[in-house]
Design a protein around this motif. Structure first.
Motif, PDB file in Angstrom:
ATOM      1  N   LYS A  41       0.834  -1.204   0.000  1.00 31.75           N
ATOM      2  CA  LYS A  41       0.000   0.000   0.000  1.00 31.75           C
ATOM      3  C   LYS A  41       0.869   1.254   0.000  1.00 31.75           C
ATOM      4  CE  LYS A  41      -3.880   2.020   2.583  1.00 31.75           C
ATOM      5  NZ  LYS A  41      -4.758   1.855   3.771  1.00 31.75           N
ATOM      6  N   ASP A  42       1.932   1.232   0.808  1.00 33.81           N
ATOM      7  CA  ASP A  42       2.844   2.374   0.881  1.00 33.81           C
ATOM      8  C   ASP A  42       3.615   2.560  -0.430  1.00 33.81           C
ATOM      9  OD1 ASP A  42       2.010   2.721   3.487  1.00 33.81           O
ATOM     10  OD2 ASP A  42       3.773   1.767   4.379  1.00 33.81           O
ATOM     11  N   ILE A  43       4.063   1.461  -1.016  1.00 35.85           N
ATOM     12  CA  ILE A  43       4.799   1.528  -2.280  1.00 35.85           C
ATOM     13  C   ILE A  43       3.933   2.142  -3.369  1.00 35.85           C
ATOM     14  CG2 ILE A  43       5.767   0.131  -4.162  1.00 35.85           C
ATOM     15  CD1 ILE A  43       6.814  -1.788  -1.974  1.00 35.85           C
ATOM     16  N   TYR A  44       2.672   1.705  -3.455  1.00 35.25           N
ATOM     17  CA  TYR A  44       1.790   2.243  -4.484  1.00 35.25           C
ATOM     18  C   TYR A  44       1.516   3.730  -4.266  1.00 35.25           C
ATOM     19  CZ  TYR A  44       0.684  -2.004  -7.079  1.00 35.25           C
ATOM     20  OH  TYR A  44       0.753  -3.100  -7.898  1.00 35.25           O
ATOM     21  N   ALA A  45       1.417   4.148  -3.018  1.00 29.92           N
ATOM     22  CA  ALA A  45       1.171   5.569  -2.741  1.00 29.92           C
ATOM     23  C   ALA A  45       2.343   6.423  -3.230  1.00 29.92           C
ATOM     24  CB  ALA A  45       0.946   5.781  -1.243  1.00 29.92           C
ATOM     25  N   VAL A  46       3.562   5.951  -2.942  1.00 27.46           N
ATOM     26  CA  VAL A  46       4.752   6.688  -3.383  1.00 27.46           C
ATOM     27  C   VAL A  46       4.871   6.631  -4.903  1.00 27.46           C
ATOM     28  CG1 VAL A  46       7.273   6.725  -3.305  1.00 27.46           C
ATOM     29  CG2 VAL A  46       5.971   6.315  -1.211  1.00 27.46           C
ATOM     30  N   ARG A  47       4.641   5.431  -5.471  1.00 26.99           N
ATOM     31  CA  ARG A  47       4.739   5.280  -6.918  1.00 26.99           C
ATOM     32  C   ARG A  47       3.734   6.179  -7.640  1.00 26.99           C
ATOM     33  NH1 ARG A  47       2.665   0.102 -10.368  1.00 26.99           N
ATOM     34  NH2 ARG A  47       2.794   1.142 -12.382  1.00 26.99           N
ATOM     35  N   GLN A  48       2.542   6.275  -7.095  1.00 29.42           N
ATOM     36  CA  GLN A  48       1.518   7.104  -7.742  1.00 29.42           C
ATOM     37  C   GLN A  48       1.970   8.564  -7.826  1.00 29.42           C
ATOM     38  OE1 GLN A  48      -2.268   7.399  -5.656  1.00 29.42           O
ATOM     39  NE2 GLN A  48      -3.345   7.745  -7.577  1.00 29.42           N
ATOM     40  N   ALA A  49       2.504   9.082  -6.732  1.00 32.08           N
ATOM     41  CA  ALA A  49       2.949  10.473  -6.722  1.00 32.08           C
ATOM     42  C   ALA A  49       4.127  10.688  -7.675  1.00 32.08           C
ATOM     43  CB  ALA A  49       3.340  10.874  -5.299  1.00 32.08           C
ATOM     44  N   LEU A  50       5.089   9.759  -7.659  1.00 32.35           N
ATOM     45  CA  LEU A  50       6.288   9.922  -8.480  1.00 32.35           C
ATOM     46  C   LEU A  50       5.996   9.748  -9.973  1.00 32.35           C
ATOM     47  CD1 LEU A  50       8.933   8.034  -6.303  1.00 32.35           C
ATOM     48  CD2 LEU A  50       8.657  10.501  -6.558  1.00 32.35           C
ATOM     49  N   GLU A  51       5.162   8.772 -10.323  1.00 30.92           N
ATOM     50  CA  GLU A  51       4.876   8.554 -11.741  1.00 30.92           C
ATOM     51  C   GLU A  51       4.021   9.680 -12.319  1.00 30.92           C
ATOM     52  OE1 GLU A  51       3.639   4.729 -13.084  1.00 30.92           O
ATOM     53  OE2 GLU A  51       5.239   3.692 -11.979  1.00 30.92           O
ATOM     54  N   ALA A  52       3.184  10.288 -11.486  1.00 35.54           N
ATOM     55  CA  ALA A  52       2.431  11.454 -11.949  1.00 35.54           C
ATOM     56  C   ALA A  52       3.396  12.577 -12.316  1.00 35.54           C
ATOM     57  CB  ALA A  52       1.455  11.913 -10.866  1.00 35.54           C
ATOM     58  N   LEU A  53       4.413  12.784 -11.481  1.00 37.82           N
ATOM     59  CA  LEU A  53       5.428  13.800 -11.776  1.00 37.82           C
ATOM     60  C   LEU A  53       6.233  13.428 -13.016  1.00 37.82           C
ATOM     61  CD1 LEU A  53       6.770  14.567  -8.181  1.00 37.82           C
ATOM     62  CD2 LEU A  53       5.468  16.117  -9.654  1.00 37.82           C
ATOM     63  N   ALA A  54       6.530  12.134 -13.167  1.00 41.65           N
ATOM     64  CA  ALA A  54       7.299  11.683 -14.331  1.00 41.65           C
ATOM     65  C   ALA A  54       6.521  11.903 -15.623  1.00 41.65           C
ATOM     66  CB  ALA A  54       7.661  10.202 -14.172  1.00 41.65           C
ATOM     67  N   GLY A  55       5.226  11.582 -15.611  1.00 44.77           N
ATOM     68  CA  GLY A  55       4.403  11.785 -16.802  1.00 44.77           C
ATOM     69  C   GLY A  55       4.298  13.246 -17.171  1.00 44.77           C
ATOM     70  N   GLU A  56       4.104  14.094 -16.167  1.00 46.51           N
ATOM     71  CA  GLU A  56       4.032  15.535 -16.410  1.00 46.51           C
ATOM     72  C   GLU A  56       5.351  16.056 -16.963  1.00 46.51           C
ATOM     73  OE1 GLU A  56       2.472  19.305 -13.827  1.00 46.51           O
ATOM     74  OE2 GLU A  56       3.993  18.041 -12.881  1.00 46.51           O
ATOM     75  N   GLY A  57       6.457  15.649 -16.334  1.00 46.24           N
ATOM     76  CA  GLY A  57       7.770  16.114 -16.779  1.00 46.24           C
ATOM     77  C   GLY A  57       8.114  15.645 -18.180  1.00 46.24           C
ATOM     78  N   PHE A  58       7.726  14.415 -18.502  1.00 48.05           N
ATOM     79  CA  PHE A  58       8.006  13.881 -19.832  1.00 48.05           C
ATOM     80  C   PHE A  58       7.256  14.680 -20.894  1.00 48.05           C
ATOM     81  CE2 PHE A  58       8.022  10.966 -23.383  1.00 48.05           C
ATOM     82  CZ  PHE A  58       9.224  10.281 -23.261  1.00 48.05           C
ATOM     83  N   ALA A  59       5.992  14.984 -20.632  1.00 50.10           N
ATOM     84  CA  ALA A  59       5.200  15.766 -21.589  1.00 50.10           C
ATOM     85  C   ALA A  59       5.809  17.149 -21.810  1.00 50.10           C
ATOM     86  CB  ALA A  59       3.760  15.890 -21.095  1.00 50.10           C
ATOM     87  N   LEU A  60       6.409  17.707 -20.772  1.00 51.87           N
ATOM     88  CA  LEU A  60       6.982  19.049 -20.867  1.00 51.87           C
ATOM     89  C   LEU A  60       8.373  19.065 -21.490  1.00 51.87           C
ATOM     90  CD1 LEU A  60       5.972  20.492 -17.362  1.00 51.87           C
ATOM     91  CD2 LEU A  60       5.093  21.241 -19.594  1.00 51.87           C
ATOM     92  N   HIS A  61       9.189  18.039 -21.195  1.00 51.25           N
ATOM     93  CA  HIS A  61      10.616  18.150 -21.491  1.00 51.25           C
ATOM     94  C   HIS A  61      11.174  17.108 -22.455  1.00 51.25           C
ATOM     95  CE1 HIS A  61      10.788  21.119 -18.306  1.00 51.25           C
ATOM     96  NE2 HIS A  61      10.273  20.257 -17.439  1.00 51.25           N
TER      97      HIS A  61
END
Length: 227
Positions: free
Chosen positions: A83-103
């Motif tokens: 549960k903890d891993i998924y919570a961290v992964r969700q936050a980090l992958e959201a940032l990764a997707g946003e950053g990829f679209a931008l950069h």
């Protein structure tokens, strides 16, 4: 799975570590399984000293647990840890997707689309779980390389081994793979249109859906301690 180590230029300890990691992540060695050093030394063709160094390294990665009076066993991911891993992964992958679209460069976007194509090919003609996990790891490797956030990349890389184990759980669920392909297709489309806000939202939703499947399969502890 043939575990025997050929003598090559890279360090023997590294070869052993890589081979054992692959065996754990592929499910050759299952969670909770006791690892008998004598048997592993024979299978790998190595000394006990080299084996213990590798087991210590995998212990630092969270893949192996050394239990007193029992020895090394393949680590089991608890409900709460997952549960903890998924919570961290969700936050980090959201940032990764946003950053990829931008950069991300156009070439990186094309590479991400190609990686999705390989996943779609596996969906159309089912192959081994190992092949599927390799293809999905390739997709995320490209995503992290192009997100222009080294902290997000390094943190997700550290989580990757345990995330791979959890992916085996979520992707083993009936009909999960087609849904995964659909979700990733929507993410790639948002990235191609350079819609960073939508890419972030879709990445978070994708992880949340994968988490729901995996957590259901793992089963909540009695009494609901993990709420």
């Amino acid at each position: 799975m043939d575990l025997h180590i050929p003598r090559e230029n890279s360090s023997l300890r590294q070869q052993v570590t890589d081979r054992l990691r692959e065996a754990v992540l592929s499910g050759t060695f299952e969670p909770g399984q006791k690892l008998v050093e004598r048997d592993l030394c024979e299978m790998l063709g190595i000394s006990r000293t080299v084996l213990r160094e590798s087991l210590q390294y995998l212990g630092a990665e969270g893949l192996i647990t050394n239990i007193p009076h029992k020895g090394p066993v393949v680590s089991t991911i608890s409900y709460q840890e997952a549960k903890d891993i998924y919570a961290v992964r969700q936050a980090l992958e959201a940032l990764a997707g946003e950053g990829f679209a931008l950069h991300a460069t156009d070439a990186q976007v094309q590479a991400l689309r190609a990686a999705l194509g390989r996943l779609e090919a596996i969906n159309a003609s089912p192959q081994s779980t190992h092949s599927l996990l390799d293809a999905k790891n390739d997709f995320y490797k490209i995503l992290l390389e192009g997100c222009d956030n080294t902290v997000v990349g390094s943190m997700l890389t550290l989580l990757n081994n345990r995330v791979t184990i959890l992916r085996r759980v979520s992707l083993s669920a009936k009909d999960r793979l087609p849904k995964t392909i659909k979700e990733l297709s929507e993410i790639v489309a948002a990235i191609e249109s350079r819609n960073a806000k939508l890419a972030r939202k879709l990445c978070a939703e994708h992880v949340a859906k994968a988490a729901a499947v995996a957590m259901k399969n793992l089963g909540e502890p009695a009494g609901g301690q993990a709420q």
